[in-house]
Design a protein around this motif. Structure first.
Motif, PDB file in Angstrom:
ATOM      1  N   ARG A  59       0.880  -1.176   0.000  1.00 21.05           N
ATOM      2  CA  ARG A  59       0.000   0.000   0.000  1.00 21.05           C
ATOM      3  C   ARG A  59       0.912   1.219   0.000  1.00 21.05           C
ATOM      4  O   ARG A  59       2.034   1.142   0.505  1.00 21.05           O
ATOM      5  CB  ARG A  59      -0.881   0.061   1.273  1.00 21.05           C
ATOM      6  CG  ARG A  59      -1.949  -0.975   1.413  1.00 21.05           C
ATOM      7  CD  ARG A  59      -2.715  -0.786   2.724  1.00 21.05           C
ATOM      8  NE  ARG A  59      -1.842  -0.674   3.878  1.00 21.05           N
ATOM      9  CZ  ARG A  59      -1.279  -1.704   4.522  1.00 21.05           C
ATOM     10  NH1 ARG A  59      -1.533  -2.930   4.141  1.00 21.05           N
ATOM     11  NH2 ARG A  59      -0.477  -1.501   5.553  1.00 21.05           N
ATOM     12  N   GLY A 101      -7.281   8.188   9.524  1.00 17.21           N
ATOM     13  CA  GLY A 101      -7.838   7.925   8.203  1.00 17.21           C
ATOM     14  C   GLY A 101      -6.873   7.195   7.300  1.00 17.21           C
ATOM     15  O   GLY A 101      -5.853   6.663   7.763  1.00 17.21           O
ATOM     16  N   ALA A 102      -7.209   7.188   5.997  1.00 10.91           N
ATOM     17  CA  ALA A 102      -6.376   6.487   5.029  1.00 10.91           C
ATOM     18  C   ALA A 102      -6.610   7.106   3.656  1.00 10.91           C
ATOM     19  O   ALA A 102      -7.584   7.827   3.445  1.00 10.91           O
ATOM     20  CB  ALA A 102      -6.739   5.005   4.990  1.00 10.91           C
ATOM     21  N   LEU A 104      -7.154   6.192  -0.264  1.00  9.28           N
ATOM     22  CA  LEU A 104      -7.539   5.092  -1.125  1.00  9.28           C
ATOM     23  C   LEU A 104      -7.272   5.436  -2.589  1.00  9.28           C
ATOM     24  O   LEU A 104      -7.037   6.600  -2.927  1.00  9.28           O
ATOM     25  CB  LEU A 104      -9.040   4.829  -0.988  1.00  9.28           C
ATOM     26  CG  LEU A 104      -9.550   4.402   0.379  1.00  9.28           C
ATOM     27  CD1 LEU A 104     -11.068   4.530   0.411  1.00  9.28           C
ATOM     28  CD2 LEU A 104      -9.135   2.968   0.656  1.00  9.28           C
ATOM     29  N   ARG A 105      -7.371   4.409  -3.413  1.00  7.11           N
ATOM     30  CA  ARG A 105      -7.283   4.604  -4.856  1.00  7.11           C
ATOM     31  C   ARG A 105      -8.280   5.672  -5.295  1.00  7.11           C
ATOM     32  O   ARG A 105      -9.419   5.700  -4.825  1.00  7.11           O
ATOM     33  CB  ARG A 105      -7.613   3.273  -5.542  1.00  7.11           C
ATOM     34  CG  ARG A 105      -7.536   3.298  -7.058  1.00  7.11           C
ATOM     35  CD  ARG A 105      -6.125   3.260  -7.555  1.00  7.11           C
ATOM     36  NE  ARG A 105      -5.584   1.916  -7.495  1.00  7.11           N
ATOM     37  CZ  ARG A 105      -5.673   1.042  -8.516  1.00  7.11           C
ATOM     38  NH1 ARG A 105      -6.265   1.368  -9.630  1.00  7.11           N
ATOM     39  NH2 ARG A 105      -5.148  -0.153  -8.387  1.00  7.11           N
ATOM     40  N   ALA A 107     -11.171   7.590  -7.029  1.00  8.08           N
ATOM     41  CA  ALA A 107     -12.452   7.038  -7.457  1.00  8.08           C
ATOM     42  C   ALA A 107     -12.452   6.759  -8.957  1.00  8.08           C
ATOM     43  O   ALA A 107     -13.068   5.798  -9.428  1.00  8.08           O
ATOM     44  CB  ALA A 107     -13.579   7.990  -7.092  1.00  8.08           C
ATOM     45  N   LEU A 109      -9.993   5.766 -10.690  1.00  9.46           N
ATOM     46  CA  LEU A 109      -8.935   4.776 -10.941  1.00  9.46           C
ATOM     47  C   LEU A 109      -7.789   5.343 -11.771  1.00  9.46           C
ATOM     48  O   LEU A 109      -6.883   4.625 -12.164  1.00  9.46           O
ATOM     49  CB  LEU A 109      -9.487   3.504 -11.619  1.00  9.46           C
ATOM     50  CG  LEU A 109     -10.535   2.715 -10.842  1.00  9.46           C
ATOM     51  CD1 LEU A 109     -11.063   1.562 -11.684  1.00  9.46           C
ATOM     52  CD2 LEU A 109      -9.953   2.166  -9.545  1.00  9.46           C
ATOM     53  N   PHE A 149     -10.197   8.828   3.183  1.00  6.61           N
ATOM     54  CA  PHE A 149     -11.272   8.071   3.821  1.00  6.61           C
ATOM     55  C   PHE A 149     -11.067   8.065   5.328  1.00  6.61           C
ATOM     56  O   PHE A 149      -9.938   7.962   5.822  1.00  6.61           O
ATOM     57  CB  PHE A 149     -11.284   6.615   3.331  1.00  6.61           C
ATOM     58  CG  PHE A 149     -12.253   5.753   4.098  1.00  6.61           C
ATOM     59  CD1 PHE A 149     -13.594   5.707   3.747  1.00  6.61           C
ATOM     60  CD2 PHE A 149     -11.830   5.019   5.212  1.00  6.61           C
ATOM     61  CE1 PHE A 149     -14.502   4.949   4.475  1.00  6.61           C
ATOM     62  CE2 PHE A 149     -12.733   4.257   5.948  1.00  6.61           C
ATOM     63  CZ  PHE A 149     -14.062   4.222   5.575  1.00  6.61           C
TER      64      PHE A 149
END
Lengths: 229, 82
Positions: A59, A101-102, A104-105, A107, A109, A149
């Protein structure tokens, strides 16, 4: 004067840009620090730059957070000193738990590389004190994993403590779905910790710190840091 | 002892990659597909260690590194040979 260190991980690629802005544009004592370093106590502010540390394996930021320097960064933050993580640096800060939080990919892509607008949500931080509330900054982003997120409780906590420092908006400062470039929760572009000494953001202020680069809005973030002393 | 670790995004986290795959499957004619989640599969060779110790170790590895429990969940199987 603020003493800055720019951490270099294998795969960092915005380290020289950050160094250039801090050292040459702002004239601050700045040093590169290799990720194996354990002693960073002489610095006032640590910069975790953008890039693809460890090839983004597993990640983004997941491996970098176990670099020896990160233990020192943790202690540095505990002492109340400043940490700013830009792009991959933000990802490393969330992976290490220094920020909640984190990321992410995106939305879409897609890797997104372009200028965006972010609105200053809060000026009560060492990173935004030279900006004004609701000021819109034009700063570029360049990432594939920048969709912020957090779970409901964490989001509520972020709001309660005014930890959301910048949000993606349009050029007028309005929150619209189109101005959210990556699907971030509530268009969040950057947050600080509760103590307000650790800041992470996806946009690259170091790429918007000289007129030749099309925008000087990013330098306000670095100038805010200087205001500390 | 060998472990097979499966890491997926939590149900509460949107998985745009899974959505894209679902759309592609629909384009192939698989309209019945109700959902797709894309995850990671990791094999870990633990060497000679007994099963309960192996479970303990894999759990710690998942919590600390293999999964980010803010966004992901994990499960694993441990066998003498995979």
């Amino acid at each position: 004067m603020m003493r800055f260190s720019v951490v270099v991980f294998p795969g960092s690629n915005c380290d020289h840009d950050c160094y250039h802005v801090l050292k040459h544009v702002l004239g601050q004592p700045t040093e590169f620090v290799w990720h194996k370093e354990r002693e960073i106590s002489k610095f006032d502010c640590v910069v975790l730059p953008g890039g693809f540390s460890y090839g983004d394996y597993l990640r983004t930021g997941a491996i970098a957070r176990f670099s020896p320097v990160m233990e020192a960064v943790q202690k540095h933050a505990e002492r109340g000193k400043l940490v700013i993580g830009i792009c991959n640096g933000f990802q490393i800060l969330t992976e290490s738990g220094l920020l909640p939080g984190a990321l992410l990919r995106n939305a879409s892509l897609q890797f997104v590389c372009r200028f965006v607008h972010v609105r200053v949500e809060n000026t009560d931080s060492p990173f935004t004190r030279k900006t004004s509330k609701s000021e819109v900054l034009e700063i570029p982003i360049a990432h594939g994993e920048g969709s912020y997120f957090a779970d409901d409780d964490t989001l509520a906590e972020l709001k309660k403590n005014d930890q959301i420092l910048v949000r993606y908006t349009d050029r007028r400062g309005l929150l619209t779905p189109e101005s959210n470039p990556n699907g971030s929760l509530e268009s969040i572009a950057g947050i600080c910790n509760k103590r307000r000494n650790v800041f992470g953001l996806m946009p690259h202020p170091e790429r918007a710190s000289e007129r030749e680069l099309g925008s000087v809005d990013g330098i306000k973030i670095f100038k805010s840091i200087l205001e500390m002393n | 002892m060998k472990a097979k670790v499966y890491v997926t995004l939590k149900q509460s986290v949107l998985d745009p990659q899974g959505k894209a795959v679902q759309h592609a499957l629909a384009a192939l004619g698989f309209n019945e597909v109700q959902g797709v989640r894309v995850g990671k599969y990791i094999e870990v060779d633990l060497g000679a260690v007994d099963k309960s110790k192996a479970e303990q170790k894999i759990k710690t590895m998942c919590e600390k590194l293999l999964a980010n429990t803010v966004i992901e969940e994990y499960r694993f199987e441990i066998n003498n040979s995979c």
